[in-house]
Motif scaffolding. Structure first.
Motif, PDB file in Angstrom:
ATOM      1  N   LEU A  35     -16.028   3.598 -34.086  1.00  0.00           N
ATOM      2  CA  LEU A  35     -14.738   3.525 -33.498  1.00  0.00           C
ATOM      3  C   LEU A  35     -13.836   3.837 -34.644  1.00  0.00           C
ATOM      4  O   LEU A  35     -12.709   4.277 -34.419  1.00  0.00           O
ATOM      5  N   ALA A  36     -14.155   3.229 -35.924  1.00  0.00           N
ATOM      6  CA  ALA A  36     -13.176   3.549 -36.912  1.00  0.00           C
ATOM      7  C   ALA A  36     -13.160   5.165 -37.269  1.00  0.00           C
ATOM      8  O   ALA A  36     -12.069   5.561 -37.775  1.00  0.00           O
ATOM      9  N   GLU A  37     -14.277   5.732 -37.313  1.00  0.00           N
ATOM     10  CA  GLU A  37     -13.970   7.301 -37.147  1.00  0.00           C
ATOM     11  C   GLU A  37     -13.224   7.806 -36.204  1.00  0.00           C
ATOM     12  O   GLU A  37     -12.463   8.648 -36.783  1.00  0.00           O
ATOM     13  N   VAL A  38     -13.277   7.562 -35.054  1.00  0.00           N
ATOM     14  CA  VAL A  38     -12.518   7.792 -33.859  1.00  0.00           C
ATOM     15  C   VAL A  38     -10.999   7.625 -34.349  1.00  0.00           C
ATOM     16  O   VAL A  38     -10.163   8.446 -33.971  1.00  0.00           O
ATOM     17  N   ALA A  39     -10.887   6.245 -34.436  1.00  0.00           N
ATOM     18  CA  ALA A  39      -9.306   6.027 -34.836  1.00  0.00           C
ATOM     19  C   ALA A  39      -8.837   6.670 -36.052  1.00  0.00           C
ATOM     20  O   ALA A  39      -7.639   6.946 -36.123  1.00  0.00           O
ATOM     21  N   SER A  40      -9.624   7.166 -36.829  1.00  0.00           N
ATOM     22  CA  SER A  40      -9.041   7.935 -38.060  1.00  0.00           C
ATOM     23  C   SER A  40      -8.520   9.415 -37.645  1.00  0.00           C
ATOM     24  O   SER A  40      -7.855  10.101 -38.235  1.00  0.00           O
ATOM     25  N   GLU A  41      -8.869   9.688 -36.285  1.00  0.00           N
ATOM     26  CA  GLU A  41      -8.403  10.943 -35.934  1.00  0.00           C
ATOM     27  C   GLU A  41      -6.812  10.851 -35.467  1.00  0.00           C
ATOM     28  O   GLU A  41      -6.415  11.799 -34.918  1.00  0.00           O
ATOM     29  N   GLY A  42      -6.707   9.557 -35.353  1.00  0.00           N
ATOM     30  CA  GLY A  42      -5.040   9.124 -34.839  1.00  0.00           C
ATOM     31  C   GLY A  42      -5.190   8.745 -33.357  1.00  0.00           C
ATOM     32  O   GLY A  42      -6.251   9.123 -32.563  1.00  0.00           O
ATOM     33  N   GLY A  43      -4.015   8.272 -32.991  1.00  0.00           N
ATOM     34  CA  GLY A  43      -3.804   7.598 -31.757  1.00  0.00           C
ATOM     35  C   GLY A  43      -4.528   6.299 -31.657  1.00  0.00           C
ATOM     36  O   GLY A  43      -5.474   5.996 -32.115  1.00  0.00           O
ATOM     37  N   SER A  44      -4.328   5.648 -30.442  1.00  0.00           N
ATOM     38  CA  SER A  44      -4.987   4.343 -30.313  1.00  0.00           C
ATOM     39  C   SER A  44      -6.344   4.741 -29.597  1.00  0.00           C
ATOM     40  O   SER A  44      -6.486   5.734 -28.856  1.00  0.00           O
ATOM     41  N   LEU A  45      -7.111   3.660 -29.494  1.00  0.00           N
ATOM     42  CA  LEU A  45      -8.454   3.773 -29.036  1.00  0.00           C
ATOM     43  C   LEU A  45      -8.507   3.975 -27.672  1.00  0.00           C
ATOM     44  O   LEU A  45      -9.237   4.871 -26.953  1.00  0.00           O
ATOM     45  N   VAL A  46      -7.471   3.211 -26.813  1.00  0.00           N
ATOM     46  CA  VAL A  46      -7.556   3.272 -25.490  1.00  0.00           C
ATOM     47  C   VAL A  46      -6.995   4.673 -24.772  1.00  0.00           C
ATOM     48  O   VAL A  46      -7.542   5.284 -24.089  1.00  0.00           O
ATOM     49  N   ASP A  47      -6.213   5.220 -25.629  1.00  0.00           N
ATOM     50  CA  ASP A  47      -5.706   6.789 -25.517  1.00  0.00           C
ATOM     51  C   ASP A  47      -6.721   7.584 -25.562  1.00  0.00           C
ATOM     52  O   ASP A  47      -7.013   8.554 -24.840  1.00  0.00           O
ATOM     53  N   ARG A  48      -7.487   7.626 -26.601  1.00  0.00           N
ATOM     54  CA  ARG A  48      -8.541   8.376 -26.742  1.00  0.00           C
ATOM     55  C   ARG A  48      -9.954   8.233 -26.008  1.00  0.00           C
ATOM     56  O   ARG A  48     -10.344   9.172 -25.666  1.00  0.00           O
ATOM     57  N   LEU A  49     -10.136   6.949 -25.820  1.00  0.00           N
ATOM     58  CA  LEU A  49     -11.444   6.872 -25.225  1.00  0.00           C
ATOM     59  C   LEU A  49     -11.415   6.165 -23.773  1.00  0.00           C
ATOM     60  O   LEU A  49     -12.541   6.049 -23.144  1.00  0.00           O
ATOM     61  N   GLY A  50     -10.175   5.782 -23.399  1.00  0.00           N
ATOM     62  CA  GLY A  50     -10.118   5.100 -22.217  1.00  0.00           C
ATOM     63  C   GLY A  50     -10.388   3.682 -22.282  1.00  0.00           C
ATOM     64  O   GLY A  50     -10.399   3.161 -23.575  1.00  0.00           O
ATOM     65  N   THR A  51     -10.566   3.087 -21.103  1.00  0.00           N
ATOM     66  CA  THR A  51     -10.695   1.477 -21.381  1.00  0.00           C
ATOM     67  C   THR A  51     -11.893   0.911 -21.771  1.00  0.00           C
ATOM     68  O   THR A  51     -12.815   1.761 -21.747  1.00  0.00           O
ATOM     69  N   PRO A  52     -12.042  -0.255 -22.517  1.00  0.00           N
ATOM     70  CA  PRO A  52     -13.327  -0.565 -23.046  1.00  0.00           C
ATOM     71  C   PRO A  52     -14.404  -0.689 -21.861  1.00  0.00           C
ATOM     72  O   PRO A  52     -15.575  -0.419 -21.958  1.00  0.00           O
ATOM     73  N   THR A  53     -13.793  -1.123 -20.667  1.00  0.00           N
ATOM     74  CA  THR A  53     -14.732  -1.151 -19.587  1.00  0.00           C
ATOM     75  C   THR A  53     -15.362  -0.070 -19.107  1.00  0.00           C
ATOM     76  O   THR A  53     -16.451   0.191 -18.888  1.00  0.00           O
ATOM     77  N   ALA A  54     -14.469   1.118 -18.997  1.00  0.00           N
ATOM     78  CA  ALA A  54     -15.141   2.590 -18.647  1.00  0.00           C
ATOM     79  C   ALA A  54     -16.004   2.951 -19.706  1.00  0.00           C
ATOM     80  O   ALA A  54     -17.245   3.389 -19.428  1.00  0.00           O
ATOM     81  N   TYR A  55     -15.616   2.494 -20.926  1.00  0.00           N
ATOM     82  CA  TYR A  55     -16.538   2.946 -22.202  1.00  0.00           C
ATOM     83  C   TYR A  55     -17.690   2.342 -22.297  1.00  0.00           C
ATOM     84  O   TYR A  55     -18.827   2.967 -22.075  1.00  0.00           O
ATOM     85  N   ALA A  56     -17.770   1.016 -21.609  1.00  0.00           N
ATOM     86  CA  ALA A  56     -19.117   0.403 -21.736  1.00  0.00           C
ATOM     87  C   ALA A  56     -19.935   1.025 -20.564  1.00  0.00           C
ATOM     88  O   ALA A  56     -21.223   1.030 -20.628  1.00  0.00           O
ATOM     89  N   ALA A  57     -19.345   1.295 -19.435  1.00  0.00           N
ATOM     90  CA  ALA A  57     -20.123   1.792 -18.257  1.00  0.00           C
ATOM     91  C   ALA A  57     -20.674   3.134 -18.692  1.00  0.00           C
ATOM     92  O   ALA A  57     -21.976   3.415 -18.221  1.00  0.00           O
ATOM     93  N   GLU A  58     -19.805   4.076 -19.501  1.00  0.00           N
ATOM     94  CA  GLU A  58     -20.578   5.273 -19.914  1.00  0.00           C
ATOM     95  C   GLU A  58     -21.867   4.982 -20.908  1.00  0.00           C
ATOM     96  O   GLU A  58     -22.612   5.572 -20.820  1.00  0.00           O
ATOM     97  N   LEU A  59     -21.484   4.031 -21.701  1.00  0.00           N
ATOM     98  CA  LEU A  59     -22.511   3.744 -22.801  1.00  0.00           C
ATOM     99  C   LEU A  59     -23.721   3.299 -22.129  1.00  0.00           C
ATOM    100  O   LEU A  59     -25.028   3.495 -22.178  1.00  0.00           O
ATOM    101  N   ARG A  60     -23.605   2.610 -20.931  1.00  0.00           N
ATOM    102  CA  ARG A  60     -24.775   1.553 -20.189  1.00  0.00           C
ATOM    103  C   ARG A  60     -25.538   3.046 -19.414  1.00  0.00           C
ATOM    104  O   ARG A  60     -26.987   3.022 -19.501  1.00  0.00           O
TER     105      ARG A  60
END
Lengths: 324, 106
Positions: A35-60
């Motif tokens: 996430l630190a790598e992603v964050a270094s690309e700029g913008g908030s995490l939610v903007d770039r990756l969507g909600t944590p819940t959606a992220y978790a579902a995709e991970l699963r």
């Protein structure tokens, strides 16, 4: 930004809380760094990756399907071991202790082959309980060949199971290892007991059995019905009897040095007998048995289980010509 | 039916394929996949797939310090990963040609 990462990670972790601890830890181990790598690309995490819940579902969805029917798993144990693994690692110059242990595997494969050779040779009477090289029958060369074969086989099995994940082979390897380890452990305990002197091995070679032996007293009268009492236990003792032949000590049984070192009192006794002028001749008329036949009475006979301590205590009484 | 459904089965292969020529870190791999045309792919899919391929022994990793920002964890194919990719490619080709002929409009 770090707070953002921590909050996002916590939310993803919470959404995956139903996963087994070990699986979740392995999946999320790298997430903060990622996430630190992603964050270094700029913008908030939610903007770039969507909600944590959606992220978790995709991970699963990326998790490997869990095979059914395996109720018992070692995962919880592994999860506990991992931190210890990491802490121990640096002591051995590695990131994890497991990395170090993996390097030692070939040494264990060799040891496994070595003990497997003993295991295979055992039904053929492969060497005594403290042999360092197994014997094939009584052949040392055969034992060496067997050992070399077993070591090579074990190395092959180790290499193959390390690369090839075929289930049958791994199960076979596991069983072979367990049996060999158990056998090797028992063998070592046994050999250790023998070598550390809790049961000293006889220092003399087995001699062909001596017949025509009788017990006589100092006057040369035949002694019958002899039994030897063990004063420690109050039981009849198993006995070994040593001879003081005319002039020589225990001919054929023990070398003089060894014998007198082991049983100084008996050596002195024999020396005293030798000092007297010859031995009295046994008077065999006491039993009425023909001269030369084995005496039926004396229960003094070689006995495998005899402790060496029984020897000296038994010997002085019989006198000149007892034998083992 | 959308591509996400189809992607699930071939994500491993796609990730292995973009690592064939050049090692990469998580977000960079995602970018390469998107550039190659897999635009629906999500970051979590790539991260989760990388973790799983790594745990399966197909990838090695190393960390590269970055001047502006955090360290980057690079993933690289190892020999097991290369042979997995080769095997996957053959399976995919057979499957794809079967589907092609099934779906052919005469």
């Amino acid at each position: 930004m770090n707070e953002d990462i921590a909050r996002y990670t916590a939310a993803v972790t919470a959404a995956l809380s139903d996963l087994p601890v070990a699986q979740r830890e392995e999946l999320l181990e790298d997430l903060p760094a990622h996430l630190a790598e992603v964050a270094s690309e700029g913008g908030s995490l939610v903007d770039r990756l969507g909600t944590p819940t959606a992220y978790a579902a995709e991970l699963r969805a990326t998790l490997a399907p869990v095979p059914r029917g395996h109720r018992f798993t070692v995962e919880p144990l592994l999860a506990r071991w991992r931190p210890v693994d990491r802490r121990l690692g640096p002591l051995f110059g590695h990131e994890r202790f497991t990395d170090f242990a993996v390097l030692l595997r070939p040494a264990w494969w060799i040891l496994r082959g070595y003990f497997a050779a003993f295991l295979l040779a055992a039904p053929l009477g492969g060497g005594g309980p403290q042999a360092l090289i197994p014997r094939l029958g009584s052949s040392l060369l055969g034992g060496l060949v067997l050992t070399a074969g077993c070591v090579l086989g074990s190395l092959w099995l180790g290499r193959t199971t390390a690369v090839n994940r075929r289930r049958g082979l791994r199960v076979f390897g596991g069983i072979a290892t367990a049996v060999t380890a158990l056998f090797g452990f028992v063998y070592l305990l046994n050999a250790d007991g023998n070598l550390s002197g809790s049961r000293p091995a006889p220092a003399y070679a087995e001699q062909s059995s001596t017949s025509n032996v009788v017990l006589v007293d100092a006057q040369g009268h035949l002694v019958t019905g002899v039994r030897v009492l063990d004063l420690d236990t109050g039981d009849w003792a198993a006995v070994r009897v040593y001879t003081c032949d005319d002039g020589g000590i225990a001919a054929g049984l023990l070398s003089q040095d060894d014998w007198s070192w082991r049983y100084p009192a008996l050596a002195q006794y024999c020396a005293r007998l030798r000092g007297q002028n010859g031995f009295p001749t046994p008077d065999l008329s006491a039993t009425g048995s023909p001269a030369g036949s084995p005496a039926p009475g004396p229960s003094v006979s070689p006995s495998a289980g005899a402790g060496p301590s029984a020897g000296p205590s038994a010997s002085p009484s019989p006198g000149p010509s007892a034998t083992r | 039916m959308d591509t996400t459904q189809l992607l699930k089965g071939v994500l491993d292969l796609a990730v292995l394929a973009v690592l064939r020529e050049e090692d990469g870190y998580g977000y960079d791999i995602l970018r390469r996949l998107r550039a190659a045309g897999l635009e629906e792919i999500g970051d979590a899919s790539v991260y989760g797939t990388l973790r799983r391929l790594f745990a399966a022994g197909y990838l090695t990793t190393y960390v590269v310090p970055s001047e502006e920002g955090p360290h980057r964890k690079y993933y690289a194919l190892n020999p097991a990963g290369r042979s997995q990719l080769k095997q996957g490619r053959e399976i995919w080709r057979g499957f794809a040609s079967t589907m092609d002929s099934l779906l052919q409009e005469s």
